[in-house]
Scaffold this active site. Structure first.
Site, PDB file in Angstrom:
ATOM      1  N   SER A   5       1.022  -1.223  -0.098  1.00 13.72           N
ATOM      2  CA  SER A   5       0.079   0.094  -0.032  1.00 13.72           C
ATOM      3  C   SER A   5       0.819   1.144  -0.070  1.00 13.72           C
ATOM      4  CB  SER A   5      -0.801  -0.001   1.246  1.00 13.72           C
ATOM      5  OG  SER A   5      -1.066   1.437   1.725  1.00 13.72           O
ATOM      6  N   SER A   6       0.288   2.318  -0.441  1.00 10.10           N
ATOM      7  CA  SER A   6       1.261   3.562  -0.486  1.00 10.10           C
ATOM      8  C   SER A   6       1.360   4.126   0.772  1.00 10.10           C
ATOM      9  CB  SER A   6       0.352   4.844  -1.370  1.00 10.10           C
ATOM     10  OG  SER A   6      -0.736   4.890  -0.387  1.00 10.10           O
ATOM     11  N   CYS A   7       0.911   3.575   1.994  1.00 16.22           N
ATOM     12  CA  CYS A   7       1.471   3.835   3.363  1.00 16.22           C
ATOM     13  C   CYS A   7       2.669   3.150   3.761  1.00 16.22           C
ATOM     14  CB  CYS A   7       0.331   3.562   4.196  1.00 16.22           C
ATOM     15  SG  CYS A   7       0.073   1.781   4.633  1.00 16.22           S
ATOM     16  N   TYR A  54       0.011  -1.351  10.091  1.00 14.64           N
ATOM     17  CA  TYR A  54      -0.224  -1.843   8.996  1.00 14.64           C
ATOM     18  C   TYR A  54       1.090  -1.791   7.927  1.00 14.64           C
ATOM     19  CZ  TYR A  54      -2.669  -2.379   4.502  1.00 14.64           C
ATOM     20  OH  TYR A  54      -3.058  -2.858   3.329  1.00 14.64           O
ATOM     21  N   LYS A  73       3.302  -4.867   6.013  1.00 16.88           N
ATOM     22  CA  LYS A  73       3.299  -4.912   4.490  1.00 16.88           C
ATOM     23  C   LYS A  73       4.874  -4.609   4.102  1.00 16.88           C
ATOM     24  CE  LYS A  73      -0.859  -5.480   3.350  1.00 16.88           C
ATOM     25  NZ  LYS A  73      -1.020  -6.785   2.670  1.00 16.88           N
ATOM     26  N   HIS A  78     -12.772   3.466   4.666  1.00 19.07           N
ATOM     27  CA  HIS A  78     -11.872   4.286   4.015  1.00 19.07           C
ATOM     28  C   HIS A  78     -12.725   5.636   3.662  1.00 19.07           C
ATOM     29  CE1 HIS A  78      -8.963   1.289   3.695  1.00 19.07           C
ATOM     30  NE2 HIS A  78      -8.189   2.290   4.072  1.00 19.07           N
TER      31      HIS A  78
HETATM   32  P1  GDP Z   1      -5.545   7.177   4.435  1.00 17.59           P
HETATM   33  O1  GDP Z   1      -5.160   7.658   3.176  1.00 17.59           O
HETATM   34  O2  GDP Z   1      -4.815   5.870   4.904  1.00 17.59           O
HETATM   35  O3  GDP Z   1      -5.668   8.202   5.439  1.00 17.59           O
HETATM   36  O4  GDP Z   1      -7.114   6.549   4.727  1.00 17.59           O
HETATM   37  P2  GDP Z   1      -8.672   7.100   4.681  1.00 17.59           P
HETATM   38  O5  GDP Z   1      -9.417   6.943   3.257  1.00 17.59           O
HETATM   39  O6  GDP Z   1      -9.207   6.549   6.016  1.00 17.59           O
HETATM   40  O7  GDP Z   1      -8.342   8.681   5.019  1.00 17.59           O
HETATM   41  C1  GDP Z   1      -8.031   9.561   3.916  1.00 17.59           C
HETATM   42  C2  GDP Z   1      -8.525  11.051   4.446  1.00 17.59           C
HETATM   43  O8  GDP Z   1      -9.783  11.237   4.330  1.00 17.59           O
HETATM   44  C3  GDP Z   1      -7.867  11.406   5.776  1.00 17.59           C
HETATM   45  O9  GDP Z   1      -7.231  12.725   5.653  1.00 17.59           O
HETATM   46  C4  GDP Z   1      -9.075  11.610   6.412  1.00 17.59           C
HETATM   47  O10 GDP Z   1      -9.089  12.536   7.758  1.00 17.59           O
HETATM   48  C5  GDP Z   1     -10.170  11.933   5.548  1.00 17.59           C
HETATM   49  N1  GDP Z   1     -11.431  11.536   5.948  1.00 17.59           N
HETATM   50  C6  GDP Z   1     -12.623  12.632   6.025  1.00 17.59           C
HETATM   51  N2  GDP Z   1     -13.754  11.915   6.259  1.00 17.59           N
HETATM   52  C7  GDP Z   1     -13.383  10.735   6.474  1.00 17.59           C
HETATM   53  C8  GDP Z   1     -14.252   9.637   6.838  1.00 17.59           C
HETATM   54  O11 GDP Z   1     -15.464   9.769   7.210  1.00 17.59           O
HETATM   55  N3  GDP Z   1     -13.865   8.660   6.993  1.00 17.59           N
HETATM   56  C9  GDP Z   1     -12.403   8.285   6.732  1.00 17.59           C
HETATM   57  N4  GDP Z   1     -11.822   7.041   6.908  1.00 17.59           N
HETATM   58  N5  GDP Z   1     -11.482   9.147   6.516  1.00 17.59           N
HETATM   59  C10 GDP Z   1     -12.142  10.384   6.174  1.00 17.59           C
END
Ligand code: GDP
Length: 316
Positions: free
Chosen positions: A113-115, A142, A146, A185
Protein backbone atom coordinates in the site's frame (compact mmCIF):
# COMPACT_ATOMS: atom_id res chain seq x y z
CA UNK A 1 12.33 -19.47 -11.79
CA UNK A 2 11.44 -16.02 -13.01
CA UNK A 3 10.59 -15.48 -16.64
CA UNK A 4 8.40 -13.03 -18.53
CA UNK A 5 5.94 -13.09 -20.08
CA UNK A 6 4.36 -15.39 -17.51
CA UNK A 7 1.73 -17.62 -19.10
CA UNK A 8 -1.50 -17.38 -17.05
CA UNK A 9 -3.41 -19.32 -19.66
CA UNK A 10 -4.57 -22.71 -18.35
CA UNK A 11 -3.15 -22.13 -14.86
CA UNK A 12 -4.72 -22.84 -11.48
CA UNK A 13 -4.86 -19.44 -9.81
CA UNK A 14 -5.56 -18.77 -6.13
CA UNK A 15 -6.99 -15.40 -5.13
CA UNK A 16 -6.38 -15.13 -1.38
CA UNK A 17 -8.87 -12.65 0.04
CA UNK A 18 -11.56 -12.98 -2.65
CA UNK A 19 -14.17 -11.61 -0.23
CA UNK A 20 -12.40 -8.25 -0.02
CA UNK A 21 -12.60 -5.34 -2.43
CA UNK A 22 -9.31 -6.12 -4.21
CA UNK A 23 -9.84 -9.89 -4.26
CA UNK A 24 -13.37 -9.43 -5.63
CA UNK A 25 -12.09 -7.23 -8.46
CA UNK A 26 -9.37 -9.79 -9.28
CA UNK A 27 -11.98 -12.56 -9.46
CA UNK A 28 -14.07 -10.43 -11.87
CA UNK A 29 -11.02 -9.65 -14.01
CA UNK A 30 -9.73 -13.24 -14.01
CA UNK A 31 -13.10 -14.35 -15.42
CA UNK A 32 -11.79 -12.91 -18.72
CA UNK A 33 -8.73 -15.19 -18.63
CA UNK A 34 -8.59 -18.89 -19.25
CA UNK A 35 -7.68 -19.95 -15.71
CA UNK A 36 -8.94 -22.36 -13.09
CA UNK A 37 -9.82 -20.06 -10.22
CA UNK A 38 -9.38 -21.11 -6.59
CA UNK A 39 -10.81 -19.15 -3.68
CA UNK A 40 -11.19 -20.11 -0.03
CA UNK A 41 -13.41 -18.85 2.74
CA UNK A 42 -12.03 -18.35 6.23
CA UNK A 43 -13.72 -21.59 7.37
CA UNK A 44 -11.92 -23.47 4.57
CA UNK A 45 -8.53 -21.99 5.41
CA UNK A 46 -7.66 -19.57 8.20
CA UNK A 47 -4.75 -17.64 6.68
CA UNK A 48 -3.39 -16.63 10.10
CA UNK A 49 -2.81 -20.34 10.87
CA UNK A 50 0.39 -21.57 9.27
CA UNK A 51 -0.42 -25.29 9.49
CA UNK A 52 -3.85 -24.73 7.92
CA UNK A 53 -2.31 -22.70 5.08
CA UNK A 54 0.32 -25.38 4.40
CA UNK A 55 -2.32 -28.12 4.32
CA UNK A 56 -4.52 -26.13 1.97
CA UNK A 57 -1.68 -25.37 -0.49
CA UNK A 58 -0.54 -29.01 -0.47
CA UNK A 59 -4.08 -30.20 -1.20
CA UNK A 60 -5.09 -27.59 -3.83
CA UNK A 61 -1.73 -27.03 -5.54
CA UNK A 62 -2.27 -23.59 -7.09
CA UNK A 63 0.27 -22.50 -9.71
CA UNK A 64 -0.16 -18.74 -9.32
CA UNK A 65 -1.26 -16.74 -6.28
CA UNK A 66 -2.66 -13.24 -5.79
CA UNK A 67 -2.10 -12.48 -2.11
CA UNK A 68 -4.87 -9.92 -1.66
CA UNK A 69 -5.93 -11.08 1.81
CA UNK A 70 -5.24 -8.50 4.48
CA UNK A 71 -6.80 -6.66 7.36
CA UNK A 72 -7.51 -3.31 5.72
CA UNK A 73 -9.61 -0.51 7.18
CA UNK A 74 -9.57 3.27 7.37
CA UNK A 75 -7.49 5.68 9.37
CA UNK A 76 -9.39 5.27 12.66
CA UNK A 77 -9.26 1.46 12.67
CA UNK A 78 -5.57 1.52 11.76
CA UNK A 79 -4.87 3.89 14.59
CA UNK A 80 -6.84 2.03 17.26
CA UNK A 81 -6.64 -1.70 16.41
CA UNK A 82 -2.84 -1.48 16.21
CA UNK A 83 -2.05 -4.96 17.52
CA UNK A 84 -4.57 -6.65 15.23
CA UNK A 85 -3.29 -4.79 12.18
CA UNK A 86 0.27 -5.82 12.91
CA UNK A 87 -0.39 -9.45 13.83
CA UNK A 88 -3.02 -10.31 11.21
CA UNK A 89 -1.12 -8.78 8.32
CA UNK A 90 2.23 -10.26 9.35
CA UNK A 91 0.74 -13.71 9.88
CA UNK A 92 -1.13 -13.72 6.55
CA UNK A 93 1.96 -12.59 4.65
CA UNK A 94 4.44 -15.00 6.23
CA UNK A 95 2.09 -18.00 6.09
CA UNK A 96 1.04 -17.59 2.47
CA UNK A 97 4.49 -16.64 1.13
CA UNK A 98 6.18 -19.58 2.89
CA UNK A 99 3.46 -22.02 1.75
CA UNK A 100 3.79 -20.71 -1.81
CA UNK A 101 7.53 -21.34 -1.69
CA UNK A 102 7.20 -24.78 -0.07
CA UNK A 103 4.67 -25.85 -2.70
CA UNK A 104 6.59 -24.62 -5.73
CA UNK A 105 4.16 -21.87 -6.75
CA UNK A 106 5.27 -20.45 -10.11
CA UNK A 107 4.28 -16.84 -9.51
CA UNK A 108 2.92 -14.80 -6.60
CA UNK A 109 1.74 -11.21 -6.38
CA UNK A 110 1.77 -9.47 -2.99
CA UNK A 111 -0.23 -6.32 -2.28
CA UNK A 112 1.31 -3.52 -0.23
CA UNK A 113 0.00 0.00 0.00
CA UNK A 114 1.17 3.57 -0.49
CA UNK A 115 1.38 3.96 3.31
CA UNK A 116 4.63 1.95 3.33
CA UNK A 117 6.47 5.09 2.19
CA UNK A 118 7.96 7.51 4.74
CA UNK A 119 5.64 10.30 5.85
CA UNK A 120 8.07 12.94 4.61
CA UNK A 121 9.20 11.22 1.40
CA UNK A 122 9.25 13.51 -1.66
CA UNK A 123 6.08 13.48 -3.78
CA UNK A 124 5.22 11.83 -6.05
CA UNK A 125 6.32 8.80 -4.04
CA UNK A 126 8.96 6.69 -5.72
CA UNK A 127 9.33 2.99 -4.94
CA UNK A 128 12.96 3.42 -3.84
CA UNK A 129 11.98 5.72 -0.94
CA UNK A 130 10.72 2.75 1.13
CA UNK A 131 12.65 2.55 4.43
CA UNK A 132 14.31 5.95 4.03
CA UNK A 133 12.46 7.63 6.92
CA UNK A 134 9.79 7.40 9.65
CA UNK A 135 6.27 6.27 8.71
CA UNK A 136 2.95 8.06 9.20
CA UNK A 137 2.12 7.08 12.82
CA UNK A 138 -1.63 6.44 12.25
CA UNK A 139 -0.94 3.44 10.05
CA UNK A 140 2.52 2.35 11.13
CA UNK A 141 1.51 -1.19 12.27
CA UNK A 142 -0.12 -1.94 8.92
CA UNK A 143 2.81 -0.43 7.02
CA UNK A 144 5.40 -2.40 9.02
CA UNK A 145 3.57 -5.67 8.26
CA UNK A 146 3.42 -4.80 4.56
CA UNK A 147 7.11 -3.83 4.48
CA UNK A 148 7.93 -7.19 6.11
CA UNK A 149 5.97 -8.94 3.34
CA UNK A 150 7.80 -6.99 0.63
CA UNK A 151 11.15 -7.86 2.23
CA UNK A 152 10.15 -11.53 2.37
CA UNK A 153 9.45 -11.52 -1.35
CA UNK A 154 12.78 -9.86 -2.01
CA UNK A 155 14.57 -12.45 0.17
CA UNK A 156 12.76 -15.44 -1.36
CA UNK A 157 13.63 -14.18 -4.83
CA UNK A 158 17.26 -13.72 -3.86
CA UNK A 159 17.68 -16.99 -1.91
CA UNK A 160 15.37 -19.33 -3.86
CA UNK A 161 14.81 -17.56 -7.18
CA UNK A 162 11.05 -17.32 -6.47
CA UNK A 163 9.08 -15.32 -9.03
CA UNK A 164 7.24 -13.28 -6.39
CA UNK A 165 6.35 -9.63 -7.10
CA UNK A 166 5.07 -6.75 -4.94
CA UNK A 167 2.63 -4.07 -6.04
CA UNK A 168 1.73 -0.88 -4.16
CA UNK A 169 -1.77 0.33 -4.97
CA UNK A 170 -2.81 3.84 -4.09
CA UNK A 171 -6.09 4.48 -2.17
CA UNK A 172 -8.72 2.21 -3.71
CA UNK A 173 -12.50 2.36 -4.00
CA UNK A 174 -15.28 0.55 -5.83
CA UNK A 175 -17.46 -2.54 -5.55
CA UNK A 176 -17.23 -4.54 -2.34
CA UNK A 177 -15.95 -1.68 -0.20
CA UNK A 178 -16.48 -1.56 3.56
CA UNK A 179 -19.12 1.01 4.56
CA UNK A 180 -18.61 0.88 8.31
CA UNK A 181 -19.43 4.36 9.67
CA UNK A 182 -16.11 4.67 11.52
CA UNK A 183 -13.74 2.03 10.21
CA UNK A 184 -14.24 2.55 6.48
CA UNK A 185 -11.97 4.50 4.15
CA UNK A 186 -12.94 7.98 3.06
CA UNK A 187 -14.66 7.09 -0.24
CA UNK A 188 -17.08 4.54 1.22
CA UNK A 189 -17.58 6.65 4.36
CA UNK A 190 -18.56 9.76 2.41
CA UNK A 191 -20.78 7.97 -0.12
CA UNK A 192 -22.74 6.50 2.77
CA UNK A 193 -22.83 9.68 4.87
CA UNK A 194 -23.95 11.96 2.01
CA UNK A 195 -26.52 9.44 0.80
CA UNK A 196 -27.99 8.99 4.28
CA UNK A 197 -28.14 12.77 4.75
CA UNK A 198 -29.88 13.24 1.39
CA UNK A 199 -32.44 10.52 2.11
CA UNK A 200 -33.22 11.75 5.61
CA UNK A 201 -33.18 15.45 4.67
CA UNK A 202 -30.24 16.32 6.96
CA UNK A 203 -28.57 19.55 5.76
CA UNK A 204 -25.20 19.15 7.47
CA UNK A 205 -22.59 16.48 6.77
CA UNK A 206 -19.35 16.10 8.72
CA UNK A 207 -16.09 15.28 6.94
CA UNK A 208 -13.10 14.33 9.08
CA UNK A 209 -9.97 16.42 9.39
CA UNK A 210 -9.26 19.78 7.80
CA UNK A 211 -10.17 18.87 4.20
CA UNK A 212 -6.68 19.89 3.06
CA UNK A 213 -4.96 16.47 2.76
CA UNK A 214 -4.63 15.24 -0.80
CA UNK A 215 -5.29 11.70 -1.91
CA UNK A 216 -5.03 9.76 -5.16
CA UNK A 217 -7.93 7.37 -5.76
CA UNK A 218 -7.95 4.34 -8.06
CA UNK A 219 -11.06 2.42 -9.11
CA UNK A 220 -10.53 -1.16 -7.96
CA UNK A 221 -11.42 -2.76 -11.30
CA UNK A 222 -8.67 -0.67 -12.89
CA UNK A 223 -6.30 -1.99 -10.22
CA UNK A 224 -7.24 -5.58 -11.09
CA UNK A 225 -6.54 -4.90 -14.74
CA UNK A 226 -3.08 -3.49 -13.89
CA UNK A 227 -2.38 -6.57 -11.74
CA UNK A 228 -3.15 -9.03 -14.53
CA UNK A 229 -0.91 -6.98 -16.83
CA UNK A 230 1.93 -7.08 -14.26
CA UNK A 231 1.44 -10.75 -13.40
CA UNK A 232 1.99 -11.56 -17.05
CA UNK A 233 4.70 -9.03 -17.86
CA UNK A 234 6.67 -8.08 -14.74
CA UNK A 235 9.33 -10.00 -12.83
CA UNK A 236 11.66 -8.12 -10.49
CA UNK A 237 12.37 -7.59 -6.80
CA UNK A 238 11.57 -3.89 -7.30
CA UNK A 239 8.10 -2.87 -6.18
CA UNK A 240 5.66 -1.32 -8.61
CA UNK A 241 3.31 1.53 -7.70
CA UNK A 242 -0.20 1.38 -9.16
CA UNK A 243 -2.15 4.62 -9.30
CA UNK A 244 -3.53 7.27 -11.59
CA UNK A 245 -0.87 9.94 -11.01
CA UNK A 246 -3.63 12.43 -10.08
CA UNK A 247 -4.62 13.78 -6.67
CA UNK A 248 -7.48 15.74 -5.14
CA UNK A 249 -7.99 17.44 -1.75
CA UNK A 250 -10.40 15.80 0.68
CA UNK A 251 -12.55 18.96 0.56
CA UNK A 252 -12.84 18.86 -3.24
CA UNK A 253 -13.42 15.14 -3.09
CA UNK A 254 -16.23 15.61 -0.56
CA UNK A 255 -17.90 18.09 -2.97
CA UNK A 256 -17.61 15.55 -5.79
CA UNK A 257 -19.27 12.86 -3.68
CA UNK A 258 -22.00 15.28 -2.57
CA UNK A 259 -22.72 16.20 -6.20
CA UNK A 260 -22.77 12.55 -7.30
CA UNK A 261 -25.18 11.59 -4.56
CA UNK A 262 -27.34 14.70 -5.04
CA UNK A 263 -26.72 16.20 -1.58
CA UNK A 264 -26.88 19.99 -1.55
CA UNK A 265 -26.56 20.86 2.15
CA UNK A 266 -23.56 22.08 4.13
CA UNK A 267 -20.23 20.30 4.51
CA UNK A 268 -18.42 20.78 7.83
CA UNK A 269 -14.94 19.64 8.82
CA UNK A 270 -14.29 17.90 12.13
CA UNK A 271 -10.72 18.86 12.94
CA UNK A 272 -10.69 16.66 16.04
CA UNK A 273 -10.33 13.70 13.64
CA UNK A 274 -6.89 12.91 12.17
CA UNK A 275 -5.81 14.17 8.74
CA UNK A 276 -3.22 11.44 8.39
CA UNK A 277 -0.47 12.10 5.90
CA UNK A 278 -0.91 15.34 3.94
CA UNK A 279 -0.13 13.90 0.51
CA UNK A 280 0.52 10.45 -0.88
CA UNK A 281 0.63 10.70 -4.61
CA UNK A 282 2.40 7.78 -6.26
CA UNK A 283 5.05 8.05 -8.92
CA UNK A 284 3.63 5.66 -11.50
CA UNK A 285 6.43 5.85 -14.05
CA UNK A 286 7.48 2.21 -13.51
CA UNK A 287 4.06 1.18 -14.83
CA UNK A 288 4.48 3.17 -18.02
CA UNK A 289 2.78 0.61 -20.28
CA UNK A 290 -0.54 0.66 -18.41
CA UNK A 291 -3.05 3.45 -17.73
CA UNK A 292 -6.20 3.58 -15.58
CA UNK A 293 -9.29 4.01 -17.75
CA UNK A 294 -11.93 5.06 -15.20
CA UNK A 295 -12.00 8.79 -14.34
CA UNK A 296 -12.65 9.72 -10.71
CA UNK A 297 -15.99 11.24 -11.68
CA UNK A 298 -17.15 8.06 -13.44
CA UNK A 299 -15.64 5.83 -10.77
CA UNK A 300 -17.53 7.60 -7.98
CA UNK A 301 -20.77 7.19 -9.95
CA UNK A 302 -20.06 3.47 -10.26
CA UNK A 303 -19.11 3.20 -6.59
CA UNK A 304 -22.31 5.02 -5.59
CA UNK A 305 -24.38 2.58 -7.67
CA UNK A 306 -22.50 -0.31 -6.07
CA UNK A 307 -23.22 1.12 -2.62
CA UNK A 308 -26.93 1.38 -3.40
CA UNK A 309 -27.17 -2.21 -4.63
CA UNK A 310 -24.91 -3.65 -1.92
CA UNK A 311 -26.80 -1.90 0.89
CA UNK A 312 -30.12 -3.05 -0.62
CA UNK A 313 -28.83 -6.63 -0.68
CA UNK A 314 -27.66 -6.33 2.90
CA UNK A 315 -31.20 -5.15 3.77
CA UNK A 316 -30.08 -1.80 5.15
P1 GDP B 1 -5.62 7.13 4.60
O1 GDP B 1 -5.29 7.51 3.18
O2 GDP B 1 -4.85 5.95 5.09
O3 GDP B 1 -5.50 8.32 5.52
O4 GDP B 1 -7.11 6.60 4.55
P2 GDP B 1 -8.60 7.15 4.74
O5 GDP B 1 -9.36 6.85 3.52
O6 GDP B 1 -9.15 6.56 6.00
O7 GDP B 1 -8.51 8.73 4.96
C1 GDP B 1 -8.15 9.59 3.92
C2 GDP B 1 -8.38 11.05 4.34
O8 GDP B 1 -9.79 11.31 4.34
C3 GDP B 1 -7.87 11.42 5.73
O9 GDP B 1 -7.31 12.72 5.66
C4 GDP B 1 -9.15 11.46 6.55
O10 GDP B 1 -9.07 12.32 7.68
C5 GDP B 1 -10.14 12.00 5.52
N1 GDP B 1 -11.55 11.72 5.84
C6 GDP B 1 -12.55 12.64 5.81
N2 GDP B 1 -13.71 12.08 6.20
C7 GDP B 1 -13.45 10.79 6.45
C8 GDP B 1 -14.26 9.70 6.88
O11 GDP B 1 -15.45 9.83 7.13
N3 GDP B 1 -13.67 8.49 7.01
C9 GDP B 1 -12.32 8.31 6.73
N4 GDP B 1 -11.80 7.09 6.87
N5 GDP B 1 -11.53 9.33 6.35
C10 GDP B 1 -12.08 10.55 6.22
Amino acid sequence: MASTPFELNGKTVFVAGHGGMVGGALVRRLAQENVKLLTATRSEVELRDQAAVNRWFAAKRPQAVFLAAAKVDGILANNTLRAEFLFDNLAIATNVIQAAHANGIEKLMFFGSSCIYPKMAPQPLREDTMLTGPLEPTNEPYAIAKIAGIKMLEAYRSQYGSDFISVMPTNLYGRGDNYHPEYSHVVAALIRRFQEARVSGVRNVVVWGTGTPRREFLYVDDLADACIHLMKNYSSDELVNIGTGEEITIAEFARLVAATVGYSGEINFDTSKPDGTLRKLLDVSRLAKWRATTSLKDGIKLAYQAYLSESKQAGQ
